[in-house]
Structures are given as C-alpha cells and as structure tokens.
Design a protein around this motif. Sequence first.
Motif, PDB file in Angstrom:
ATOM      1  N   LEU A 193       8.697 -18.768  29.456  1.00  0.00           N
ATOM      2  CA  LEU A 193       8.718 -17.690  30.168  1.00  0.00           C
ATOM      3  C   LEU A 193       9.255 -17.245  31.318  1.00  0.00           C
ATOM      4  CD1 LEU A 193       4.559 -19.189  30.809  1.00  0.00           C
ATOM      5  CD2 LEU A 193       4.927 -16.820  29.551  1.00  0.00           C
ATOM      6  N   PRO A 201       6.078 -13.547  28.347  1.00  0.00           N
ATOM      7  CA  PRO A 201       6.605 -14.974  27.551  1.00  0.00           C
ATOM      8  C   PRO A 201       7.820 -14.315  26.744  1.00  0.00           C
ATOM      9  CG  PRO A 201       4.503 -12.955  26.143  1.00  0.00           C
ATOM     10  CD  PRO A 201       5.398 -12.655  27.614  1.00  0.00           C
ATOM     11  N   LYS A 261      -2.011 -27.065  35.296  1.00  0.00           N
ATOM     12  CA  LYS A 261      -2.256 -26.058  33.958  1.00  0.00           C
ATOM     13  C   LYS A 261      -2.152 -25.215  35.150  1.00  0.00           C
ATOM     14  CE  LYS A 261      -5.179 -24.114  30.690  1.00  0.00           C
ATOM     15  NZ  LYS A 261      -6.200 -24.243  29.702  1.00  0.00           N
ATOM     16  N   ASP A 296      -6.149 -18.775  28.124  1.00  0.00           N
ATOM     17  CA  ASP A 296      -4.713 -18.551  28.422  1.00  0.00           C
ATOM     18  C   ASP A 296      -4.323 -20.400  28.339  1.00  0.00           C
ATOM     19  OD1 ASP A 296      -4.249 -16.226  28.630  1.00  0.00           O
ATOM     20  OD2 ASP A 296      -4.099 -15.453  30.813  1.00  0.00           O
ATOM     21  N   ARG A 297      -2.817 -20.404  28.007  1.00  0.00           N
ATOM     22  CA  ARG A 297      -2.874 -22.286  28.275  1.00  0.00           C
ATOM     23  C   ARG A 297      -2.001 -21.776  28.540  1.00  0.00           C
ATOM     24  NH1 ARG A 297      -3.342 -22.998  21.634  1.00  0.00           N
ATOM     25  NH2 ARG A 297      -2.573 -25.003  22.311  1.00  0.00           N
ATOM     26  N   ILE A 298      -0.955 -22.089  30.282  1.00  0.00           N
ATOM     27  CA  ILE A 298      -0.045 -21.611  30.738  1.00  0.00           C
ATOM     28  C   ILE A 298       0.441 -22.052  31.451  1.00  0.00           C
ATOM     29  CG2 ILE A 298       1.393 -20.162  31.581  1.00  0.00           C
ATOM     30  CD1 ILE A 298       0.389 -18.100  30.751  1.00  0.00           C
ATOM     31  N   TRP A 339       4.096 -21.967  28.026  1.00  0.00           N
ATOM     32  CA  TRP A 339       3.112 -22.010  27.517  1.00  0.00           C
ATOM     33  C   TRP A 339       2.934 -22.686  25.698  1.00  0.00           C
ATOM     34  CZ3 TRP A 339       2.491 -18.634  22.950  1.00  0.00           C
ATOM     35  CH2 TRP A 339       3.965 -18.410  22.487  1.00  0.00           C
TER      36      TRP A 339
END
Length: 145
Positions: free
Chosen positions: A21, A35, A80, A88-90, A105
């Motif tokens: 990101l 992203p 996380k 969201d999986r950041i 991500w």
Amino acid sequence: FRTLRGSEGGQVLISLKAGKLDVEELDGGKFRITPDLRKGEIVLKKNYSDQILKFQWKDLTNGRVVDDLNVYPGMVEYKKVDTGRSKDRIYLLEFKESTLRFFYWSQEKDEKADTKALTGIGIYLNRMSDPYMRDDEEAPEINFS
C-alpha cells in the motif's frame, strides 16, 4: 500462506501473498493508503550468513524485492490495522523507534491464512529475541494445521 523452506541467502520462515500500500500522511496523525495493484509476497527469512531476520516484500510480476528490511528483536511490530471496515485485510509493519511504517494488504484467498501469518510473524520476531538461541540454530518450525 507457507512456512519453512530454503532459499537463496536464507531460510524462509513465512511467506504469504500480499500487496503493498502506498502511504500519504495527512494532518492529525492520519494516513491515506491506496493499494499498489501488483501481485506480491511478504517473506520473513533468517539469513544464513549473519542470522539476521529479513522482512521482504517481493513484486511477483517481475520477481524483484522492493522492501528489504533487517528487523531485530523488539524493533518492529506487525499488526492488523483496524480500518473500521470488517472486510479490510490490511497489515502494518511499524518500527517502534521511528516513524517508519509499511502497509500491506492480504492477497491470500483464505482469511485464516492472514491470522496464521500474523501469529507466526509475531512468534518468529519474539523467538529470535531469545538470548539462548545459538547463532547456528535453525529457526523453529511452526505448524499451523
């Protein structure tokens, strides 16, 4: 999500599919993250020669390592990010003694792989800080099955 395999220059401890990101710092300690659409991979490995942990992000479109960071015990945290959106999986790799931050991500299909990788990276970062671990000792195998 994969663990433990040999590679050029070190023992791969954990690898997972992840994008990078781009970060823009805003007023008030907030960030705008967008992203980078390239397919990528996070790799945590232990160098054979000097036993240093390396946290890398590799661009899978060309195989080039973009982020190549030496990480030492207590120096970084991988966590996380709560964005306020449940899907969201950041994730954030944050250096504790500086403002250096790297956002990623997850590109893994299975969300469970994210949790396993998050746990595994934490275990390795803490395990490598073990003062009783010999320089020639292999990193411990972690089985998440």
